[in-house]
Design an enzyme around this catalytic site. Structure first.
Site, PDB file in Angstrom:
ATOM      1  N   GLU A  10       2.887  -0.881 -10.905  1.00 59.62           N
ATOM      2  CA  GLU A  10       4.209  -0.559 -10.419  1.00 59.62           C
ATOM      3  C   GLU A  10       5.027   0.340 -11.347  1.00 59.62           C
ATOM      4  O   GLU A  10       6.750  -0.297 -11.497  1.00 59.62           O
ATOM      5  CB  GLU A  10       4.802  -1.676 -10.508  1.00 59.62           C
ATOM      6  CG  GLU A  10       3.891  -2.563  -9.492  1.00 59.62           C
ATOM      7  CD  GLU A  10       4.293  -4.375  -9.534  1.00 59.62           C
ATOM      8  OE1 GLU A  10       5.920  -4.035  -9.002  1.00 59.62           O
ATOM      9  OE2 GLU A  10       3.806  -5.340  -9.186  1.00 59.62           O
ATOM     10  N   GLY A  11       5.098   2.116 -11.890  1.00 59.47           N
ATOM     11  CA  GLY A  11       5.719   2.777 -12.437  1.00 59.47           C
ATOM     12  C   GLY A  11       4.950   2.162 -13.455  1.00 59.47           C
ATOM     13  O   GLY A  11       5.249   1.269 -14.356  1.00 59.47           O
TER      14      GLY A  11
ATOM     15  N   GLY B 142     -10.847 -10.955 -36.111  1.00 60.19           N
ATOM     16  CA  GLY B 142     -11.140  -9.950 -37.199  1.00 60.19           C
ATOM     17  C   GLY B 142     -12.322 -10.003 -35.267  1.00 60.19           C
ATOM     18  O   GLY B 142     -12.282  -9.479 -34.575  1.00 60.19           O
TER      19      GLY B 142
ATOM     20  N   ARG C 293     -10.715 -20.489 -38.412  1.00 63.01           N
ATOM     21  CA  ARG C 293     -11.543 -19.602 -39.022  1.00 63.01           C
ATOM     22  C   ARG C 293     -11.162 -19.864 -40.907  1.00 63.01           C
ATOM     23  O   ARG C 293     -10.242 -19.931 -40.987  1.00 63.01           O
ATOM     24  CB  ARG C 293     -11.050 -18.542 -38.996  1.00 63.01           C
ATOM     25  CG  ARG C 293     -11.854 -17.463 -39.173  1.00 63.01           C
ATOM     26  CD  ARG C 293     -13.146 -17.156 -39.560  1.00 63.01           C
ATOM     27  NE  ARG C 293     -13.600 -16.100 -40.126  1.00 63.01           N
ATOM     28  CZ  ARG C 293     -15.056 -15.886 -40.272  1.00 63.01           C
ATOM     29  NH1 ARG C 293     -15.936 -17.002 -39.588  1.00 63.01           N
ATOM     30  NH2 ARG C 293     -15.752 -15.149 -40.206  1.00 63.01           N
TER      31      ARG C 293
ATOM     32  N   ALA D 183      -1.020  10.627  -4.996  1.00 61.46           N
ATOM     33  CA  ALA D 183       0.212   9.846  -5.363  1.00 61.46           C
ATOM     34  C   ALA D 183       0.444   8.909  -5.993  1.00 61.46           C
ATOM     35  O   ALA D 183       0.391   8.288  -5.327  1.00 61.46           O
ATOM     36  CB  ALA D 183       1.248   9.777  -3.559  1.00 61.46           C
TER      37      ALA D 183
ATOM     38  N   ALA E 155       0.716  -1.469   0.285  1.00 62.30           N
ATOM     39  CA  ALA E 155       0.183   0.435  -0.285  1.00 62.30           C
ATOM     40  C   ALA E 155       0.678   1.680   0.268  1.00 62.30           C
ATOM     41  O   ALA E 155       1.674   1.834   0.862  1.00 62.30           O
ATOM     42  CB  ALA E 155      -0.878  -0.116   1.283  1.00 62.30           C
ATOM     43  N   LEU E 156       1.279   1.760  -0.793  1.00 61.73           N
ATOM     44  CA  LEU E 156       1.919   3.121  -1.398  1.00 61.73           C
ATOM     45  C   LEU E 156       0.818   3.999  -1.881  1.00 61.73           C
ATOM     46  O   LEU E 156       0.844   5.512  -1.560  1.00 61.73           O
ATOM     47  CB  LEU E 156       2.960   2.826  -2.217  1.00 61.73           C
ATOM     48  CG  LEU E 156       3.904   4.498  -2.824  1.00 61.73           C
ATOM     49  CD1 LEU E 156       4.345   4.566  -1.966  1.00 61.73           C
ATOM     50  CD2 LEU E 156       5.035   3.700  -3.718  1.00 61.73           C
TER      51      LEU E 156
END
Lengths: 262, 383
Positions: free
Chosen positions: B362-363, B338, B266, B128, B122-123
């Protein structure tokens, strides 16, 4: 409590080849798996050991050297050890000879309480080896077990699946149980199990070591003769009668009369 | 391609593929639709010793490194890029304890996590994200405790995890050097959970607000020492980015597999579309890119495991390359399918939705490129 699980390595393919000379299945070169029904047998054996908190689960198979892979897979799921019954002399065994040979191997394992098997193998589909083993060992058998209600060292109460419902059967132990897929959901292997399986030593037993009587093993010891293997002709398309019940039943009676009286 | 995996790594790969194939793949679309947390799969992974792959053996894990984590994440993500996060994001939440925890903290938490307790990191906060220095959550020392206040946003495994590695400001005046990291347990007083996010992709994972209201955390739960918070976060990301990259590779590989299979089934103009060079070239490019992504991820993971010091650059490189690859390959898979690729009945659109997050979290890949560029400049100046 010591529990034995009988497993069989079967081809993982619908494309099974048949030896035109012996009319038996060709196993070499086909990707193999543990017979799916045997996975339930393995799971149930492990669960019982876990419930007791002690004991041993021994996986036992008869087959060519490559069947060792099946035993290692059983160990990776949680079986304690594996025994491979393998000898060129066993080649061509039918269900009678196989159950005789397996029972000779089981006699070498002391003090077991239960022998678990899958209800049948996905290649032969005979459902005869489990019951055969119980006859050769002269111990009770319960087939199509869908639940173990109670088990201790001397006896067990189990539910046996029938077409209408189930029977509750109490049996002394040791006994042979063949299990149906309703009994549990087999676990996947664990990493620790896989590592143990890789290192595990697989005990090998030959015909001589099992003191098998020569005329009871292999193709010569097998009373079954496969005269012909064929695919049954496809069923013809049915006919659905539609309409009011009264009308339909009248039509149906008419059709049946035509068939019977002709 | 042969990556010379060890016996153990081959086992991890095989077992995780088996879990992906047999347990995850059949339920992936349902979890995607319902936006639910896959507890039944967590149970399977825990029983198979997967949850502890990267945790040292003395704490009940398998003792594997970042490479083992990457292999597992890749295979699980092949099954579902969302469901695999229960495992991978738990790793993200656990790295702070592995890297910075003291003996007591490791003994207390790692065996639990190895046996299936979920962890989370948890950052991020509303204000932020990329600018992690802007976090507002505070931790104020009060005797034997720290009192945490603030709201963390978009926390993967939020609400489901029992153990949270939380970064909070212990001294706002010091800026980035005033942050500290804590281990917070779900049932500590003052922990609650807010909005559960409704996401574009990785919907088989939980993403939720984690709220601290006068949350009392024992001072023994401080990771490292006060002021280390950002170091903890950065070192954790250096170790976890190959995991995100591996998630991307797994998603890309699945997209390639599905596209090849579909192209072969296909039929248009009286033949399979796989016979058209236009489609063939797309498939070939998808394969080249996926394999190249895998190679860079494995190389970075091995370099990190070797104990190399400056890992920020390679870690950022593998994350950026693999996630950009996943986005491209999954987009191309939709194209190969498609019109069917655009429909939910087919697997391609989910892969494309799941891939997108790997370029963001993660950035962001822009932040990663910044990290790579600063490393280049630093290296150049040092010459």
């Amino acid at each position: 409590m010591k529990i034995i699980v009988l497993i069989k390595q079967v081809p993982d393919s619908t494309d099974v080849k048949i030896d035109p000379v012996t009319n038996t299945l060709k196993r070499e070169g086909v990707a193999s798996i543990i017979n799916p029904f045997d996975m339930y047998a393995i799971e149930e054996a492990i669960r019982i050991r876990e419930r007791f908190g002690e004991g041993e689960v021994v996986a036992l198979t008869m087959g060519p050297p490559q069947a060792e892979e099946a035993l290692r897979e059983a160990i990776s799921m949680g079986c304690d050890r594996g025994i491979l019954v393998s000898d060129r002399k066993f080649a061509g065994s039918d269900t009678w000879a196989t159950s005789y040979t397996l029972s000779q191997a089981i006699r070498k394992i002391d003090d077991f309480s239960v022998v678990f098997c899958g209800k049948q193998a996905s290649d032969g589909d005979t459902a005869q080896v489990g019951p055969g083993v119980s006859m050769h060992l002269d111990i009770p058998q319960v087939t199509y077990v869908k639940k173990i209600d109670k088990i201790d060292k001397g006896s067990a109460t189990v539910e046996r699946m029938t077409e209408e419902g189930f029977d509750i059967i109490e049996t002394p132990l040791p006994a042979v149980f063949t299990v149906v897929k309703e009994i549990n959901e087999p676990r996947l292997p664990s990493l620790k199990g896989k590592m143990r399986a890789k290192k595990a030593e697989i005990r090998k037993m030959s015909a001589d070591e099992l003191s098998c009587e020569e005329d009871k093993i292999g193709l010569d010891g097998s009373p079954t003769r496969v005269s012909k293997v064929f695919s049954p002709p496809p069923r013809g398309g049915g006919r659905v009668l539609e309409g009011e019940p009264e009308e339909v039943s009248r039509e149906l009676t008419g059709l049946l009369k035509d068939i019977v009286i002709g | 391609m042969d990556y010379l995996l060890t016996e153990e790594q081959k086992m991890i790969k095989d077992l995780c593929r088996q879990i992906a194939e047999e347990k995850i793949k059949p339920v992936a679309a349902e979890y995607d639709e319902k936006n639910e947390f896959p507890w039944d799969i967590v149970k399977v992974m825990a029983e198979s010793d997967i949850m502890g792959i990267y945790i040292p053996e003395e704490y009940g894990g398998m003792g594997g490194g970042v490479m083992d984590l990457a292999i597992a994440t890749e295979e699980l993500s092949w099954g579902c890029g969302g469901i695999s996060l229960a495992f991978a994001a738990s790793g993200l939440g656990t790295f702070p304890i592995i890297l910075f925890g003291n003996e007591e903290q490791k003994k207390k938490y790692l065996p639990r996590i190895a046996s299936g307790t979920i962890a989370a990191f948890a950052l991020t906060e509303a204000e932020a994200g990329s600018d992690a220095g802007g976090i507002k959550t505070t931790a104020v020392k009060d005797g034997d405790h720290y009192i945490l206040n603030g709201t963390k946003q978009w926390i993967t495994n939020g609400g489901e995890a029992e153990v949270y590695s939380v970064v909070a400001m212990t001294d706002r005046k010091k800026g980035a050097r005033g942050a500290s990291a804590f281990i917070v347990e779900k049932d500590m007083p003052g922990v609650s959970f807010g909005k559960k996010e409704d996401k574009l992709g990785i919907r088989g994972s939980a993403t939720r607000e984690v709220i601290f209201t006068d949350c009392r955390v024992p001072k023994e739960n401080l990771l490292g020492r006060e002021g280390l918070g950002f170091i903890v976060a950065m070192k954790t990301f250096d170790h976890s980015r190959p995991g995100v990259a591996a998630q991307a590779v797994g998603i890309a590989q699945r997209a390639l597999d599905e596209a090849v299979k579909y192209a072969h089934e296909r039929r248009q103009f009286g033949t399979t579309i796989s016979s058209f060079q236009g489609v063939q070239f797309m498939l070939a490019d998808m394969a080249i890119q996926t394999e190249a992504a895998r190679a860079i991820v494995y190389s970075a993971a091995r370099m990190i495991d070797s104990g190399a010091k400056d890992i920020a650059k390679v870690s950022a490189m593998c994350k950026t390359f693999a996630s950009d690859t996943a986005m491209k390959v999954t987009t191309d898979a939709v194209q190969v399918f498609g019109g069917y690729g655009y429909m939910k009945e087919y697997p391609a659109e989910k892969l494309m939705r799941d891939a997108k997050i790997t370029q963001i979290y993660e950035g962001t890949n822009q932040i990663q490129r910044g990290v790579i560029a600063s490393a280049l400049i630093k290296e150049s100046l040092a010459k």
